[in-house]
Structures are given as C-alpha cells and as structure tokens.
Design an enzyme around this catalytic site. Sequence first.
Site, PDB file in Angstrom:
ATOM      1  N   ILE A  68       0.892  -1.149   0.000  1.00  0.00           N
ATOM      2  CA  ILE A  68       0.000   0.000   0.000  1.00  0.00           C
ATOM      3  C   ILE A  68       0.940   1.211   0.000  1.00  0.00           C
ATOM      4  O   ILE A  68       1.871   1.282   0.809  1.00  0.00           O
ATOM      5  CB  ILE A  68      -0.968  -0.070   1.211  1.00  0.00           C
ATOM      6  N   SER A  69       0.766   2.115  -0.951  1.00  0.00           N
ATOM      7  CA  SER A  69       1.711   3.225  -1.121  1.00  0.00           C
ATOM      8  C   SER A  69       1.731   4.138   0.098  1.00  0.00           C
ATOM      9  O   SER A  69       0.780   4.186   0.867  1.00  0.00           O
ATOM     10  CB  SER A  69       1.334   4.062  -2.342  1.00  0.00           C
TER      11      SER A  69
END
Length: 231
Positions: A68-69
């Site tokens: 997840i960025s």
Amino acid sequence: MSRRVDDEAAFTAERARMVERDLRKRGIHDERVLRAMGRVPRHRFVSPSLAASAYADVPLPTVEGQTISQPYIVALMTQALVLSGGEKVLEVGTGSGYQAAVLAESGADAWSIERSPALLSAASARLASLGYPGIHLVLGDGTLGLAEEAPFDRILATGSLPRVPSGLTSQLRPAGIFVGPIGGLFDQRLVRIEYDPPHSKEETLCACRFVPLVGAAGWPETATHCPKEKR
Ligand code: SAH
C-alpha cells in the site's frame, strides 16, 4: 508494539497529524484530497500487526508481495487527477482498496480493477464493511483498461508499467488525465498526461518505485520473479 486496533480515537488523531505533517506541509494543497485522506482509516487497510505504523509516511506490505503506497504518494497522485466531484475514475491495481476509498471520498465515481481474485475479494469485503458500497470493483487485467465502461475522466495506475499503454489512454475522454509510474521494474517516474491527442501534454511529478502491473500491456509474469521485488 502492543496497541489495540479498536483504539479509533487515537487513530483519528494520528491521521489528522499525518495530514498536516506529511501532506499539507509537504505541498499537498487540494482541500478535497486533504479531507479525503483525513477520513479514510488507513489502519483498516493493513494487517492488525502493522496498524500502529499506518499513519507513518511509508509504504506498507499487504499480501502476495504487494504494498500500500505511502500516504504522501497517494495524496500526490490523487491531487494530480484534479477532481472536482463526479468524475468517473478507473484505478488499475485495487490492492488493499485504500486508494479506491480515497478516490470515493474525493467525490469520484470510483472504478477499480485487480488481477488477483484473493486481493479483490478481500478489498471488496473491507470496503463494504467500512461503508464504501459505491466503489465498483472488477477482476481482470487492468493494463487493458475496462473497455466496456469507457470512457473515463481519469485513469490512475497504482503499479508500474514499462510504458503508457495506448489502449489505456484511449479509454480516456478528451481532456482526461492519466497518472501512473512509468519506467523500469525497480525505478520509475510518476507521469501525468493530459490526454488531448495529438496535443497531449506529459509531465513528470517525481521519481518513484512501485510494484509491477503484470499483464498484456504491463510486465510479463516472468520479469517479476525476482526477490528484490518484495520490498
Ligand atoms: N492501489 C493499491 C496498491 C496497489 S499495489 C492500494 O491502495 O492498496 C498494485 C496492485 O496491482 C496489486 O494488488 C496487484 O495485484 C495489482 N495488479 C498487478 N497487475 C495487475 C493488472 N494487470 N491488472 C490489475 N491489477 C494488477
């Protein structure tokens, strides 16, 4: 670190601090995006053991070697889409569903396509339980876009591509915007295209490193069988 995952008030306070410290102070200025990032409970998109780190400005591992960025990059990409509400947006790479939730909270009609059935069903359950029933989730190879739902006002790739697939941009409306990481497997530039052929304008927002999009117009499966991929 022992931390109760249901400590919602503490998470809310941490999220508000994250918005000021990691987003606004670093140049994210779109109030719509700041508000959305202040609302989406990022700690519910990572495993309980990582929830305590959910509001640090770092990417976090999810499952199947995906990530997840970091919040700043999610905000930068969302801001680059210039949303004013009601735009039909296609995200390629649903992953945890976090970016899709940020798009929905930003007022977009959010569509998101994922190639992994397991990730898609986990994201679907998570988004429904968090009250995002309006996000449209689709299983498939998003490097080919979603022709049956085109045109889109915006397309956002949240995994890397060797080049911008013309089949993807051609699913944009004139004056639509594409944002995504383009380049090599381990280093890309975050590209923003204002689609207006033959006068489309392309700019680079920053250097970045995303997990790969594997598909017909992305990376071949074999190119990604490298332990370095797993950050
Ligand atoms: N946006 C996500 C993170 C994306 S990570 C989030 O907010 O959590 C990249 C995702 O793209 C992974 O879930 C991976 O399974 C998916 N993916 C890889 N190739 C794809 C393809 N061709 N089409 C759709 N999804 C793909």
